[in-house]
Scaffold this motif. Structure first.
Motif, PDB file in Angstrom:
ATOM      1  N   ARG A  95      -5.191  -7.202  10.781  1.00 38.64           N
ATOM      2  CA  ARG A  95      -4.145  -6.625  11.619  1.00 38.64           C
ATOM      3  C   ARG A  95      -3.246  -5.756  10.754  1.00 38.64           C
ATOM      4  O   ARG A  95      -2.615  -4.831  11.231  1.00 38.64           O
ATOM      5  CB  ARG A  95      -3.328  -7.744  12.277  1.00 38.64           C
ATOM      6  N   MET A  96      -3.216  -6.121   9.476  1.00 37.56           N
ATOM      7  CA  MET A  96      -2.353  -5.423   8.527  1.00 37.56           C
ATOM      8  C   MET A  96      -2.859  -5.740   7.127  1.00 37.56           C
ATOM      9  O   MET A  96      -3.415  -6.806   6.898  1.00 37.56           O
ATOM     10  CB  MET A  96      -0.924  -5.929   8.705  1.00 37.56           C
ATOM     11  N   LYS A  97      -2.661  -4.810   6.206  1.00 34.59           N
ATOM     12  CA  LYS A  97      -2.988  -5.071   4.806  1.00 34.59           C
ATOM     13  C   LYS A  97      -1.715  -4.954   3.983  1.00 34.59           C
ATOM     14  O   LYS A  97      -0.917  -4.050   4.199  1.00 34.59           O
ATOM     15  CB  LYS A  97      -4.031  -4.096   4.277  1.00 34.59           C
ATOM     16  N   VAL A  98      -1.556  -5.881   3.068  1.00 36.89           N
ATOM     17  CA  VAL A  98      -0.433  -5.852   2.142  1.00 36.89           C
ATOM     18  C   VAL A  98      -1.015  -5.881   0.742  1.00 36.89           C
ATOM     19  O   VAL A  98      -1.817  -6.779   0.418  1.00 36.89           O
ATOM     20  CB  VAL A  98       0.514  -7.057   2.363  1.00 36.89           C
ATOM     21  N   ASP A  99      -0.652  -4.898  -0.053  1.00 41.23           N
ATOM     22  CA  ASP A  99      -1.169  -4.793  -1.418  1.00 41.23           C
ATOM     23  C   ASP A  99      -2.693  -4.720  -1.404  1.00 41.23           C
ATOM     24  O   ASP A  99      -3.363  -5.235  -2.296  1.00 41.23           O
ATOM     25  CB  ASP A  99      -0.676  -5.981  -2.247  1.00 41.23           C
ATOM     26  N   GLY A 100      -3.236  -4.139  -0.345  1.00 41.98           N
ATOM     27  CA  GLY A 100      -4.679  -3.974  -0.214  1.00 41.98           C
ATOM     28  C   GLY A 100      -5.435  -5.211   0.226  1.00 41.98           C
ATOM     29  O   GLY A 100      -6.654  -5.239   0.225  1.00 41.98           O
ATOM     30  N   ASP A 103      -4.218  -9.484   5.966  1.00 37.83           N
ATOM     31  CA  ASP A 103      -3.239 -10.506   6.344  1.00 37.83           C
ATOM     32  C   ASP A 103      -3.905 -11.854   6.544  1.00 37.83           C
ATOM     33  O   ASP A 103      -3.311 -12.895   6.251  1.00 37.83           O
ATOM     34  CB  ASP A 103      -2.461 -10.084   7.592  1.00 37.83           C
ATOM     35  N   TYR A 104      -5.140 -11.880   7.011  1.00 35.30           N
ATOM     36  CA  TYR A 104      -5.837 -13.152   7.194  1.00 35.30           C
ATOM     37  C   TYR A 104      -6.063 -13.858   5.853  1.00 35.30           C
ATOM     38  O   TYR A 104      -5.858 -15.064   5.743  1.00 35.30           O
ATOM     39  CB  TYR A 104      -7.179 -12.952   7.907  1.00 35.30           C
ATOM     40  N   VAL A 105      -6.478 -13.116   4.859  1.00 31.50           N
ATOM     41  CA  VAL A 105      -6.707 -13.699   3.526  1.00 31.50           C
ATOM     42  C   VAL A 105      -5.385 -14.175   2.927  1.00 31.50           C
ATOM     43  O   VAL A 105      -5.311 -15.267   2.347  1.00 31.50           O
ATOM     44  CB  VAL A 105      -7.412 -12.689   2.590  1.00 31.50           C
ATOM     45  N   LEU A 106      -4.331 -13.391   3.113  1.00 35.87           N
ATOM     46  CA  LEU A 106      -3.018 -13.794   2.593  1.00 35.87           C
ATOM     47  C   LEU A 106      -2.513 -15.061   3.280  1.00 35.87           C
ATOM     48  O   LEU A 106      -1.983 -15.967   2.618  1.00 35.87           O
ATOM     49  CB  LEU A 106      -2.007 -12.662   2.765  1.00 35.87           C
ATOM     50  N   ARG A 107      -2.675 -15.152   4.599  1.00 34.19           N
ATOM     51  CA  ARG A 107      -2.221 -16.355   5.329  1.00 34.19           C
ATOM     52  C   ARG A 107      -3.053 -17.572   4.946  1.00 34.19           C
ATOM     53  O   ARG A 107      -2.536 -18.674   4.843  1.00 34.19           O
ATOM     54  CB  ARG A 107      -2.286 -16.150   6.839  1.00 34.19           C
ATOM     55  N   TRP A 108      -4.361 -17.380   4.772  1.00 31.73           N
ATOM     56  CA  TRP A 108      -5.231 -18.476   4.323  1.00 31.73           C
ATOM     57  C   TRP A 108      -4.731 -19.022   2.985  1.00 31.73           C
ATOM     58  O   TRP A 108      -4.526 -20.223   2.833  1.00 31.73           O
ATOM     59  CB  TRP A 108      -6.675 -17.990   4.208  1.00 31.73           C
ATOM     60  N   SER A 109      -4.513 -18.131   2.041  1.00 27.78           N
ATOM     61  CA  SER A 109      -4.054 -18.555   0.713  1.00 27.78           C
ATOM     62  C   SER A 109      -2.696 -19.238   0.796  1.00 27.78           C
ATOM     63  O   SER A 109      -2.486 -20.285   0.181  1.00 27.78           O
ATOM     64  CB  SER A 109      -3.970 -17.346  -0.229  1.00 27.78           C
TER      65      SER A 109
END
Length: 163
Positions: free
Chosen positions: A89-94, A97-103
């Motif tokens: 839905r969005m990328k932060v620092d490439g 968002d799904y990977v960031l929320r998982w982590s």
């Protein structure tokens, strides 16, 4: 002669132990988690042994994977094979968002789990203040788990109703 004497190398010494792998491998769909990153982000000191941290990360990955099992099933039914393949839905620092929320969810479960263990070990008078501080950290980690999972699923963070 210079006066410097160099002793021969000690050939009897055992080689240094091989470093443990720094990653806890996901199952292919869920990303791997870097243990050093967890230690840095959650601000864990060296009293948490590598084995204890690895165990906490494994359990956290299982907990979050279970919480997101239905979502994963729907993604796999749509032909997606890894979390990284899910359109973000969005990328932060490439990073998706799904990977960031998982982590974030995994890190927070680890922080809450290890914090709860440390609180239960603070039985001395001097440990009471430390236990109270750790208790607050545990609450923040628990809140962050809830927020990360709800954000991951696209649900609102707070439910409010009038009484």
């Amino acid at each position: 002669m210079s006066g410097f004497v160099f002793p021969p190398q000690n050939t009897d010494a055992a080689p240094p132990p091989a470093e443990a792998p720094d990653l806890v491998k996901g199952d292919g769909f869920w990303p791997d988690i870097n243990i050093t990153d967890v230690r840095d982000v959650v601000r864990l000191d060296t009293t948490i042994t590598p084995a204890r941290l690895r165990d906490a990360v494994r359990q956290a990955m299982l907990d979050i994977a279970a919480a997101l099992a239905d979502w994963r099933a729907s993604q796999e039914a749509a032909g997606v094979s890894t979390l990284s393949d899910v359109p973000s839905r969005m990328k932060v620092d490439g990073v998706s968002d799904y990977v960031l929320r998982w982590s974030r969810a995994v890190y927070s479960v680890v922080g809450a789990d290890l914090g709860e263990r440390l609180v239960s070990q603070s039985a001395t008078a001097a440990g009471v203040d430390r236990a109270q501080a750790l208790g607050q950290d545990v609450l923040v980690h628990q809140r962050n788990v809830s927020f990360a999972v709800r954000d991951f699923l696209g649900r609102p963070r707070i439910r409010a109703r009038m009484i």
